[in-house]
Design a protein around this motif. Structure first.
Motif, PDB file in Angstrom:
ATOM      1  N   PHE A   1      10.621 -30.768  40.269  1.00  0.00           N
ATOM      2  CA  PHE A   1      11.324 -29.488  40.248  1.00  0.00           C
ATOM      3  C   PHE A   1      11.700 -29.056  38.834  1.00  0.00           C
ATOM      4  N   ILE A   2      12.020 -30.016  37.981  1.00  0.00           N
ATOM      5  CA  ILE A   2      12.315 -29.667  36.591  1.00  0.00           C
ATOM      6  C   ILE A   2      11.065 -29.128  35.904  1.00  0.00           C
ATOM      7  N   SER A   3       9.946 -29.821  36.070  1.00  0.00           N
ATOM      8  CA  SER A   3       8.708 -29.387  35.416  1.00  0.00           C
ATOM      9  C   SER A   3       8.217 -28.067  35.997  1.00  0.00           C
ATOM     10  N   SER A   4       8.356 -27.878  37.307  1.00  0.00           N
ATOM     11  CA  SER A   4       7.951 -26.624  37.935  1.00  0.00           C
ATOM     12  C   SER A   4       8.793 -25.462  37.410  1.00  0.00           C
ATOM     13  N   THR A   5      10.100 -25.695  37.275  1.00  0.00           N
ATOM     14  CA  THR A   5      10.992 -24.661  36.748  1.00  0.00           C
ATOM     15  C   THR A   5      10.628 -24.290  35.316  1.00  0.00           C
ATOM     16  N   LEU A   6      10.367 -25.301  34.492  1.00  0.00           N
ATOM     17  CA  LEU A   6      10.009 -25.046  33.094  1.00  0.00           C
ATOM     18  C   LEU A   6       8.687 -24.297  32.988  1.00  0.00           C
ATOM     19  N   LEU A   7       7.718 -24.678  33.834  1.00  0.00           N
ATOM     20  CA  LEU A   7       6.395 -24.059  33.772  1.00  0.00           C
ATOM     21  C   LEU A   7       6.380 -22.627  34.291  1.00  0.00           C
ATOM     22  N   THR A   8       7.409 -22.241  35.030  1.00  0.00           N
ATOM     23  CA  THR A   8       7.495 -20.852  35.480  1.00  0.00           C
ATOM     24  C   THR A   8       8.448 -20.037  34.619  1.00  0.00           C
ATOM     25  N   GLN A   9       9.604 -20.601  34.297  1.00  0.00           N
ATOM     26  CA  GLN A   9      10.625 -19.814  33.600  1.00  0.00           C
ATOM     27  C   GLN A   9      10.322 -19.606  32.117  1.00  0.00           C
TER      28      GLN A   9
ATOM     29  N   ALA B   1       2.614 -24.843  40.030  1.00  0.00           N
ATOM     30  CA  ALA B   1       2.923 -25.936  40.953  1.00  0.00           C
ATOM     31  C   ALA B   1       1.906 -27.066  40.833  1.00  0.00           C
ATOM     32  N   LEU B   2       0.629 -26.708  40.766  1.00  0.00           N
ATOM     33  CA  LEU B   2      -0.426 -27.723  40.630  1.00  0.00           C
ATOM     34  C   LEU B   2      -0.236 -28.538  39.350  1.00  0.00           C
ATOM     35  N   LEU B   3       0.038 -27.864  38.254  1.00  0.00           N
ATOM     36  CA  LEU B   3       0.240 -28.554  36.982  1.00  0.00           C
ATOM     37  C   LEU B   3       1.491 -29.427  37.030  1.00  0.00           C
ATOM     38  N   SER B   4       2.545 -28.908  37.622  1.00  0.00           N
ATOM     39  CA  SER B   4       3.809 -29.625  37.704  1.00  0.00           C
ATOM     40  C   SER B   4       3.660 -30.934  38.480  1.00  0.00           C
ATOM     41  N   VAL B   5       3.052 -30.868  39.648  1.00  0.00           N
ATOM     42  CA  VAL B   5       2.919 -32.060  40.484  1.00  0.00           C
ATOM     43  C   VAL B   5       1.949 -33.062  39.854  1.00  0.00           C
ATOM     44  N   ALA B   6       0.863 -32.564  39.268  1.00  0.00           N
ATOM     45  CA  ALA B   6      -0.089 -33.463  38.599  1.00  0.00           C
ATOM     46  C   ALA B   6       0.598 -34.201  37.450  1.00  0.00           C
ATOM     47  N   LEU B   7       1.402 -33.497  36.671  1.00  0.00           N
ATOM     48  CA  LEU B   7       2.142 -34.104  35.566  1.00  0.00           C
ATOM     49  C   LEU B   7       3.143 -35.128  36.085  1.00  0.00           C
ATOM     50  N   SER B   8       3.858 -34.786  37.146  1.00  0.00           N
ATOM     51  CA  SER B   8       4.874 -35.681  37.701  1.00  0.00           C
ATOM     52  C   SER B   8       4.247 -36.955  38.267  1.00  0.00           C
ATOM     53  N   ILE B   9       3.078 -36.840  38.859  1.00  0.00           N
ATOM     54  CA  ILE B   9       2.379 -38.022  39.382  1.00  0.00           C
ATOM     55  C   ILE B   9       2.004 -38.955  38.239  1.00  0.00           C
ATOM     56  N   GLN B  10       1.536 -38.398  37.139  1.00  0.00           N
ATOM     57  CA  GLN B  10       1.183 -39.223  35.982  1.00  0.00           C
ATOM     58  C   GLN B  10       2.414 -39.912  35.397  1.00  0.00           C
ATOM     59  N   ILE B  11       3.529 -39.195  35.340  1.00  0.00           N
ATOM     60  CA  ILE B  11       4.779 -39.804  34.862  1.00  0.00           C
ATOM     61  C   ILE B  11       5.194 -40.940  35.792  1.00  0.00           C
ATOM     62  N   ARG B  12       5.092 -40.695  37.082  1.00  0.00           N
ATOM     63  CA  ARG B  12       5.440 -41.712  38.091  1.00  0.00           C
ATOM     64  C   ARG B  12       4.581 -42.960  37.927  1.00  0.00           C
ATOM     65  N   LYS B  13       3.297 -42.773  37.686  1.00  0.00           N
ATOM     66  CA  LYS B  13       2.377 -43.901  37.530  1.00  0.00           C
ATOM     67  C   LYS B  13       2.636 -44.676  36.242  1.00  0.00           C
ATOM     68  N   LYS B  14       2.884 -43.945  35.149  1.00  0.00           N
ATOM     69  CA  LYS B  14       3.035 -44.589  33.839  1.00  0.00           C
ATOM     70  C   LYS B  14       4.396 -45.273  33.686  1.00  0.00           C
ATOM     71  N   LEU B  15       5.462 -44.557  34.075  1.00  0.00           N
ATOM     72  CA  LEU B  15       6.808 -45.085  33.840  1.00  0.00           C
ATOM     73  C   LEU B  15       7.285 -46.050  34.919  1.00  0.00           C
TER      74      LEU B  15
END
Length: 212
Positions: free
Chosen positions: A91-99, A193-207
């Motif tokens: 939700f943070i990344s989605s908000t940033l990518l839209t706002q 939304a697509l970019l946000s979720v893809a980014l969040s999945i990568q963060i989840r996997k890496k961190l």
């Protein structure tokens, strides 16, 4: 049996299907906007569908407001014990990518009622406060499709794919029907939304060393 636990399908299959649906809708809206023009396509989708549609979409669109995160977290995290941090990062990344684009990059892109279209051609639903500025991309659409993609990722089953997919599509369409956004804005919200979720999945996997 809960809709979130029924008819499971492989995670990589269900999420890729959700991605494919979102990409197809975004690409179709971009292509049709190019063929028929931004204004022409808006007027086509904005056509008056009658009193029931007016009432339905004037309420349904609020299911993509920012407050929807609260009940979503209560259910998905509190009841189903899913990853709180993953959802919040989304939700943070989605908000940033839209706002950021809406407020800083494309801040001069007006919404339909302030775009120069003849106002007599725009269907306005009585009682709905129609905005004039910061049209691209659609934040409500980004929220709805982010919820769609996250939920399919967390609950890979057919009913979630279909029900949340329908929810996201109707939320996106409601923004056009209520005169708040162009179809092009909806495409932008889906891409965010697509970019946000893809980014969040990568963060989840890496961190957090989580699998796909």
């Amino acid at each position: 049996m809960s809709i979130l636990n029924s008819t499971k399908i492989p995670l990589n299959v269900s999420y890729k299907l959700a991605q494919g649906i979102a990409l197809l809708i975004a690409f179709t809206l971009l292509l049709l906007s190019y063929i028929f023009g931004r204004d022409g396509l808006f007027l086509y989708f904005n056509a008056n569908l009658g009193p029931f549609a007016d009432t339905f979409f004037s309420y349904f669109t609020h299911l993509a407001d920012g407050w929807i995160l609260i009940p979503y977290l209560i259910i998905i995290v509190g009841v189903y014990k899913k990853d709180l941090l993953f959802i919040v990062i989304n939700f943070i990344s989605s908000t940033l990518l839209t706002q950021i684009p809406k407020q800083l990059i494309w801040s001069n892109i007006n919404r339909p009622i302030a775009s120069g279209i003849d106002l007599s051609k725009i269907h306005i639903v009585k009682g709905v406060d129609v905005h004039s500025f910061n049209s691209f991309p659609s934040g409500h659409t980004a929220t709805a499709f982010t919820l769609f993609l996250i939920t399919v990722y967390l609950f890979p089953n057919k009913k979630v794919l279909l029900s949340f997919g329908l929810y996201a599509i109707l939320c996106g369409y409601s923004r056009i029907y209520l005169g708040q956004h162009f179809p092009l804005d909806i495409a932008g919200g889906i891409i965010a939304a697509l970019l946000s979720v893809a980014l969040s999945i990568q963060i989840r996997k890496k961190l957090f060393k989580k699998p796909f």
